[in-house]
Scaffold this active site. Sequence first.
Site, PDB file in Angstrom:
ATOM      1  N   ARG A  75       4.998  19.915   7.271  1.00 57.05           N
ATOM      2  CA  ARG A  75       6.038  18.495   7.728  1.00 57.05           C
ATOM      3  C   ARG A  75       6.894  18.710   8.218  1.00 57.05           C
ATOM      4  O   ARG A  75       8.036  17.952   9.130  1.00 57.05           O
ATOM      5  CB  ARG A  75       6.391  17.646   6.404  1.00 57.05           C
ATOM      6  N   GLU A 110       0.965  -1.436  -0.371  1.00 55.76           N
ATOM      7  CA  GLU A 110      -0.235  -0.355  -0.308  1.00 55.76           C
ATOM      8  C   GLU A 110       0.456   1.203   0.107  1.00 55.76           C
ATOM      9  O   GLU A 110       0.804   1.936   0.824  1.00 55.76           O
ATOM     10  CB  GLU A 110      -0.796   0.098   1.319  1.00 55.76           C
ATOM     11  N   PRO A 111       1.646   1.465  -0.659  1.00 56.35           N
ATOM     12  CA  PRO A 111       2.517   3.093  -1.156  1.00 56.35           C
ATOM     13  C   PRO A 111       1.829   4.079  -1.331  1.00 56.35           C
ATOM     14  O   PRO A 111       0.774   3.940  -2.149  1.00 56.35           O
ATOM     15  CB  PRO A 111       3.723   2.456  -2.862  1.00 56.35           C
ATOM     16  N   GLY A 112       1.855   5.104  -0.658  1.00 61.06           N
ATOM     17  CA  GLY A 112       2.125   6.509  -0.339  1.00 61.06           C
ATOM     18  C   GLY A 112       2.664   6.905  -1.491  1.00 61.06           C
ATOM     19  O   GLY A 112       2.675   7.497  -2.256  1.00 61.06           O
ATOM     20  N   ARG A 113       3.601   7.192  -0.528  1.00 64.54           N
ATOM     21  CA  ARG A 113       4.031   8.908  -0.608  1.00 64.54           C
ATOM     22  C   ARG A 113       5.223   8.031  -2.134  1.00 64.54           C
ATOM     23  O   ARG A 113       5.288   8.577  -2.927  1.00 64.54           O
ATOM     24  CB  ARG A 113       5.195   8.448   0.521  1.00 64.54           C
ATOM     25  N   CYS A 157       2.980  32.502  12.020  1.00 59.49           N
ATOM     26  CA  CYS A 157       2.760  33.606  13.118  1.00 59.49           C
ATOM     27  C   CYS A 157       3.331  32.570  14.254  1.00 59.49           C
ATOM     28  O   CYS A 157       3.111  32.812  15.382  1.00 59.49           O
ATOM     29  CB  CYS A 157       1.676  33.918  13.823  1.00 59.49           C
ATOM     30  N   GLU A 158       4.088  32.163  13.517  1.00 54.67           N
ATOM     31  CA  GLU A 158       5.171  30.686  14.294  1.00 54.67           C
ATOM     32  C   GLU A 158       6.442  31.112  14.314  1.00 54.67           C
ATOM     33  O   GLU A 158       6.991  31.112  13.134  1.00 54.67           O
ATOM     34  CB  GLU A 158       4.290  29.817  14.731  1.00 54.67           C
ATOM     35  N   TYR A 169       7.964  17.520  10.879  1.00 52.87           N
ATOM     36  CA  TYR A 169       8.856  15.750  10.924  1.00 52.87           C
ATOM     37  C   TYR A 169      10.982  16.245  10.806  1.00 52.87           C
ATOM     38  O   TYR A 169      11.324  15.992  10.531  1.00 52.87           O
ATOM     39  CB  TYR A 169       8.538  15.337  10.329  1.00 52.87           C
ATOM     40  N   TYR A 226       1.331  13.738   1.443  1.00 56.65           N
ATOM     41  CA  TYR A 226       1.148  14.607   3.023  1.00 56.65           C
ATOM     42  C   TYR A 226       1.991  15.957   3.289  1.00 56.65           C
ATOM     43  O   TYR A 226       2.081  16.501   4.236  1.00 56.65           O
ATOM     44  CB  TYR A 226       1.922  13.758   4.004  1.00 56.65           C
TER      45      TYR A 226
HETATM   46  N1  LLP Z   1      -0.849   1.453   4.759  1.00 53.50           N
HETATM   47  C1  LLP Z   1      -1.638   2.474   5.748  1.00 53.50           C
HETATM   48  C2  LLP Z   1      -2.087   1.284   6.838  1.00 53.50           C
HETATM   49  C3  LLP Z   1      -0.395   3.737   6.108  1.00 53.50           C
HETATM   50  O1  LLP Z   1      -0.828   4.309   7.853  1.00 53.50           O
HETATM   51  C4  LLP Z   1       0.009   4.089   5.451  1.00 53.50           C
HETATM   52  C5  LLP Z   1       0.524   5.511   5.521  1.00 53.50           C
HETATM   53  C6  LLP Z   1       1.214   3.616   4.262  1.00 53.50           C
HETATM   54  C7  LLP Z   1       0.005   2.222   3.869  1.00 53.50           C
HETATM   55  C8  LLP Z   1       1.616   4.614   2.873  1.00 53.50           C
HETATM   56  O2  LLP Z   1       2.441   4.789   3.283  1.00 53.50           O
HETATM   57  P1  LLP Z   1       3.569   5.716   2.963  1.00 53.50           P
HETATM   58  O3  LLP Z   1       3.641   4.433   1.777  1.00 53.50           O
HETATM   59  O4  LLP Z   1       2.871   6.796   2.517  1.00 53.50           O
HETATM   60  O5  LLP Z   1       4.668   5.425   3.758  1.00 53.50           O
HETATM   61  N2  LLP Z   1       2.455  12.283   7.453  1.00 53.50           N
HETATM   62  C9  LLP Z   1       3.756  10.876   7.931  1.00 53.50           C
HETATM   63  C10 LLP Z   1       3.520  10.072   6.408  1.00 53.50           C
HETATM   64  C11 LLP Z   1       2.623   9.342   7.926  1.00 53.50           C
HETATM   65  C12 LLP Z   1       2.181   8.257   7.143  1.00 53.50           C
HETATM   66  C13 LLP Z   1       0.926   7.434   7.463  1.00 53.50           C
HETATM   67  N3  LLP Z   1       0.601   6.069   7.076  1.00 53.50           N
HETATM   68  C14 LLP Z   1       4.812  11.989   7.035  1.00 53.50           C
HETATM   69  O6  LLP Z   1       4.643  13.343   5.925  1.00 53.50           O
HETATM   70  O7  LLP Z   1       5.846  11.857   5.998  1.00 53.50           O
END
Ligand code: LLP
Length: 442
Positions: free
Chosen positions: A324, A284-287, A355-356, A328, A384
């Site tokens: 971010r 399940e890639p997002g980033r 304002c920070e 982070y 994100y």
């Molecule tokens: N699957 C699950 C169950 C997750 O919780 C996440 C991300 C993903 C897949 C996708 O992960 P990725 O491939 O995108 O790394 N806001 C943070 C990242 C939080 C990720 C949350 N879960 C940032 O900006 O770095």
Amino acid sequence: MQITHDGKLEIGGCRVTDLAKDFGTPLYIMDEELIRTKCREIKASLAKNYPKTFVAYASKAFCNLAIYRLVIEESLGVDVCSGGELFTALEAGVPREGILFHGNCKTPQEIEMGVRVNVGRFVIDNLNELDLVSKAARKFRKRVHIQIRLNPGVEACTHDYIKTGMVDSKFGLGIADGQAMKGVEQALASEYLILEGIHSHIGSQIFNIEPYILTTRLLMDFMGDVKEKYGYTLNEINLGGGFGIKYKTTDTPLSLDEFSKKVSQVVRESCHTQNLDLPCIMVEPGRYIVGEAGTTLYTVYSIKDIPEIRKYIVVDGGMSENPRVSLYQAEYEALLANRASENPTETVSVAGKHCEEGDMLVTDIKLPKIKVGDLLAVFTTGAYHYSMASNYNRYPRPAVVFVKSGLADIVVERESYADLIAHDRIPAALAMTDAKKVCPLR
Ligand code: LLP
């Protein structure tokens, strides 16, 4: 992305100077072709190494109608983690059977919504949810296909806030403390649940293969234990997302081919030694899908030079459309988009408009001598950023455009001031006050 002969940054065949004129700044620019390439790359890499694979786009990284349309065109499934994401996916026409429904605190309403619309998989995070899903399934007289999220007790090397696989985590049922097996027992006892597989997501922006290999081993051992204990064969192993991407030129992300090769090897070996059928490997890639495709464009509105200390350049964005950095301590590369071929001559820090004091975008970056009105492009902001943007200081959220072959399409409109107050209400008693009479400043 390239630089034109007259020194302008060009993304998806569009000059960003034109995009700034047409859509204003700050602006999120998404390179559509790059997103498609990433979808294809990850699917191909897995398919090359293993016969049964499934890729779901983790839509929390960047969620809106257009991205869902795009990823389904690329034949990916979709991971949603809230009723809102599920609603958006359905409105976009995502096939229900391709939806994985995540979340560690799904409300009864969200659960009923998922059951009613027949999402492909519920990814169950805890025992109470297991019970709620089973009850909702009984209420609607449906059989619900589930995966159980396991906590493998594996610590990935990444920022503490985005590690999720260690024992002391809010996510998933622990393998070590027996909760995970309890979940399996409970799921198998429910006539309304069909236990398809197990899931684990150990964190995000991960660069090394070792924690994935270890997690795969632990999940496969667990599959073997389930078979031994209950004579039940799990069909799916879902390894979540987390694949790191390049924010800085010095970053060295994990190669997907290495991931696919090594993980599938562990799965095959484990099936062989435990006499299991090969399960489907899911990710399940997002980033990875959207991160590098994004660029945020800003206008420089002010310059503050503190001799011998620091030169700040101040832009019309900040922690509201890029939280971010504050969350982070994320680091980015940036370029002067309107004078992209000029040599960098001075070190500056890019500050936001909020304002920070912590509202910084880039600290100590070498750029050409900056003038007010210059356009600054900050790279790798596809994941994100838009999805985590806020209205802090009541700034409207920026527009999002997809660019491809020289054309730009709005996929999210810039918010207006009217949007900002659309949900505000003034209670009757306050509405009656004559503001002019009570104003302390005259
Ligand atoms: N699957 C699950 C169950 C997750 O919780 C996440 C991300 C993903 C897949 C996708 O992960 P990725 O491939 O995108 O790394 N806001 C943070 C990242 C939080 C990720 C949350 N879960 C940032 O900006 O770095």
